[in-house]
Design a protein around this motif. Sequence first.
Motif, PDB file in Angstrom:
ATOM      1  N   LEU A 103     -30.062  70.510 -16.416  1.00 39.41           N
ATOM      2  CA  LEU A 103     -28.999  71.244 -17.102  1.00 39.41           C
ATOM      3  C   LEU A 103     -27.661  70.523 -17.016  1.00 39.41           C
ATOM      4  O   LEU A 103     -26.881  70.531 -17.963  1.00 39.41           O
ATOM      5  CB  LEU A 103     -28.898  72.669 -16.554  1.00 39.41           C
ATOM      6  N   GLU A 104     -27.373  69.869 -15.890  1.00 39.23           N
ATOM      7  CA  GLU A 104     -26.130  69.097 -15.785  1.00 39.23           C
ATOM      8  C   GLU A 104     -26.119  67.950 -16.798  1.00 39.23           C
ATOM      9  O   GLU A 104     -25.067  67.636 -17.366  1.00 39.23           O
ATOM     10  CB  GLU A 104     -25.953  68.551 -14.369  1.00 39.23           C
ATOM     11  N   SER A 105     -27.288  67.354 -17.061  1.00 37.67           N
ATOM     12  CA  SER A 105     -27.351  66.273 -18.047  1.00 37.67           C
ATOM     13  C   SER A 105     -27.044  66.777 -19.450  1.00 37.67           C
ATOM     14  O   SER A 105     -26.735  65.996 -20.342  1.00 37.67           O
ATOM     15  CB  SER A 105     -28.722  65.587 -18.011  1.00 37.67           C
ATOM     16  N   GLU A 133     -22.257  73.563 -16.398  1.00 37.81           N
ATOM     17  CA  GLU A 133     -21.406  73.575 -15.206  1.00 37.81           C
ATOM     18  C   GLU A 133     -21.960  74.565 -14.182  1.00 37.81           C
ATOM     19  O   GLU A 133     -22.370  75.676 -14.531  1.00 37.81           O
ATOM     20  CB  GLU A 133     -20.008  74.004 -15.641  1.00 37.81           C
ATOM     21  N   PHE A 134     -21.966  74.163 -12.920  1.00 43.45           N
ATOM     22  CA  PHE A 134     -22.418  75.004 -11.810  1.00 43.45           C
ATOM     23  C   PHE A 134     -21.245  75.210 -10.856  1.00 43.45           C
ATOM     24  O   PHE A 134     -20.909  74.314 -10.087  1.00 43.45           O
ATOM     25  CB  PHE A 134     -23.593  74.351 -11.079  1.00 43.45           C
ATOM     26  N   THR A 159     -25.269  79.432  -9.521  1.00 41.69           N
ATOM     27  CA  THR A 159     -24.683  80.120 -10.658  1.00 41.69           C
ATOM     28  C   THR A 159     -24.423  79.137 -11.793  1.00 41.69           C
ATOM     29  O   THR A 159     -23.908  78.040 -11.557  1.00 41.69           O
ATOM     30  CB  THR A 159     -23.333  80.772 -10.254  1.00 41.69           C
ATOM     31  N   ILE A 160     -24.789  79.525 -13.005  1.00 42.45           N
ATOM     32  CA  ILE A 160     -24.486  78.765 -14.212  1.00 42.45           C
ATOM     33  C   ILE A 160     -23.217  79.358 -14.819  1.00 42.45           C
ATOM     34  O   ILE A 160     -23.108  80.567 -14.964  1.00 42.45           O
ATOM     35  CB  ILE A 160     -25.634  78.893 -15.240  1.00 42.45           C
ATOM     36  N   GLY A 183     -17.125  81.921 -20.180  1.00 38.67           N
ATOM     37  CA  GLY A 183     -16.425  82.162 -18.929  1.00 38.67           C
ATOM     38  C   GLY A 183     -17.202  82.992 -17.918  1.00 38.67           C
ATOM     39  O   GLY A 183     -16.825  83.065 -16.763  1.00 38.67           O
ATOM     40  N   GLY A 184     -18.278  83.641 -18.347  1.00 38.99           N
ATOM     41  CA  GLY A 184     -19.085  84.444 -17.428  1.00 38.99           C
ATOM     42  C   GLY A 184     -20.033  83.577 -16.616  1.00 38.99           C
ATOM     43  O   GLY A 184     -20.178  82.378 -16.855  1.00 38.99           O
ATOM     44  N   ASP A 185     -20.659  84.185 -15.647  1.00 35.96           N
ATOM     45  CA  ASP A 185     -21.624  83.494 -14.803  1.00 35.96           C
ATOM     46  C   ASP A 185     -23.004  84.120 -14.961  1.00 35.96           C
ATOM     47  O   ASP A 185     -23.126  85.321 -15.210  1.00 35.96           O
ATOM     48  CB  ASP A 185     -21.204  83.565 -13.327  1.00 35.96           C
ATOM     49  N   LEU A 186     -24.012  83.288 -14.785  1.00 34.90           N
ATOM     50  CA  LEU A 186     -25.400  83.701 -14.885  1.00 34.90           C
ATOM     51  C   LEU A 186     -26.126  83.145 -13.675  1.00 34.90           C
ATOM     52  O   LEU A 186     -26.013  81.952 -13.376  1.00 34.90           O
ATOM     53  CB  LEU A 186     -25.988  83.138 -16.182  1.00 34.90           C
ATOM     54  N   GLY A 187     -26.842  83.998 -12.945  1.00 34.16           N
ATOM     55  CA  GLY A 187     -27.559  83.546 -11.764  1.00 34.16           C
ATOM     56  C   GLY A 187     -28.774  82.697 -12.124  1.00 34.16           C
ATOM     57  O   GLY A 187     -29.402  82.885 -13.164  1.00 34.16           O
ATOM     58  N   LEU A 188     -29.092  81.752 -11.264  1.00 30.35           N
ATOM     59  CA  LEU A 188     -30.287  80.914 -11.395  1.00 30.35           C
ATOM     60  C   LEU A 188     -30.872  80.753 -10.003  1.00 30.35           C
ATOM     61  O   LEU A 188     -30.138  80.421  -9.068  1.00 30.35           O
ATOM     62  CB  LEU A 188     -29.919  79.555 -11.984  1.00 30.35           C
ATOM     63  N   TYR A 189     -32.189  81.000  -9.867  1.00 32.27           N
ATOM     64  CA  TYR A 189     -32.771  80.830  -8.541  1.00 32.27           C
ATOM     65  C   TYR A 189     -34.224  80.396  -8.572  1.00 32.27           C
ATOM     66  O   TYR A 189     -34.937  80.578  -9.545  1.00 32.27           O
ATOM     67  CB  TYR A 189     -32.570  82.078  -7.689  1.00 32.27           C
ATOM     68  N   GLN A 190     -34.594  79.761  -7.457  1.00 29.59           N
ATOM     69  CA  GLN A 190     -35.974  79.366  -7.190  1.00 29.59           C
ATOM     70  C   GLN A 190     -36.478  80.340  -6.129  1.00 29.59           C
ATOM     71  O   GLN A 190     -36.021  80.306  -4.992  1.00 29.59           O
ATOM     72  CB  GLN A 190     -36.012  77.932  -6.659  1.00 29.59           C
TER      73      GLN A 190
END
Length: 116
Positions: free
Chosen positions: A73-75, A79-80, A94-95, A100-107
């Motif tokens: 995703l960074e490529s 932004e994290f 967090t993405i 301007g909002g944030d979205l959680g991302l997890y393994q």
Amino acid sequence: MINGAHVIIYSQDAEADRAFLRDVLGYPHVDAGHGWLIFKLPPAEVAVHPAEGSGSHELFLMCDDLAETIADLESRGVEFPDPPEEARWGILTTIRLPGGGDLGLYQPHHEPAYDL
């Protein structure tokens, strides 16, 4: 019979966040009219956590390998704002959405419920 769930992300810039979901994450979508895109999400699961008062709701996207997903995703310019953090139930970050909002991302450390 309930056959699905509809998640809403509130945004300061809905157009930018729709473009992010469409172009960066590559989610298939339908146009509900007037540019209101509705996106197909990956398989999902729901958890209920204790809360004081009325509580709130959160949305986390899930992945099999957080480090690999972050690099991918960074490529693509994602932004994290927070570094990955180890929790009892998984590794999370967090993405930052374009609006301007944030979205959680997890393994997750647990077996995903969507495979049941």
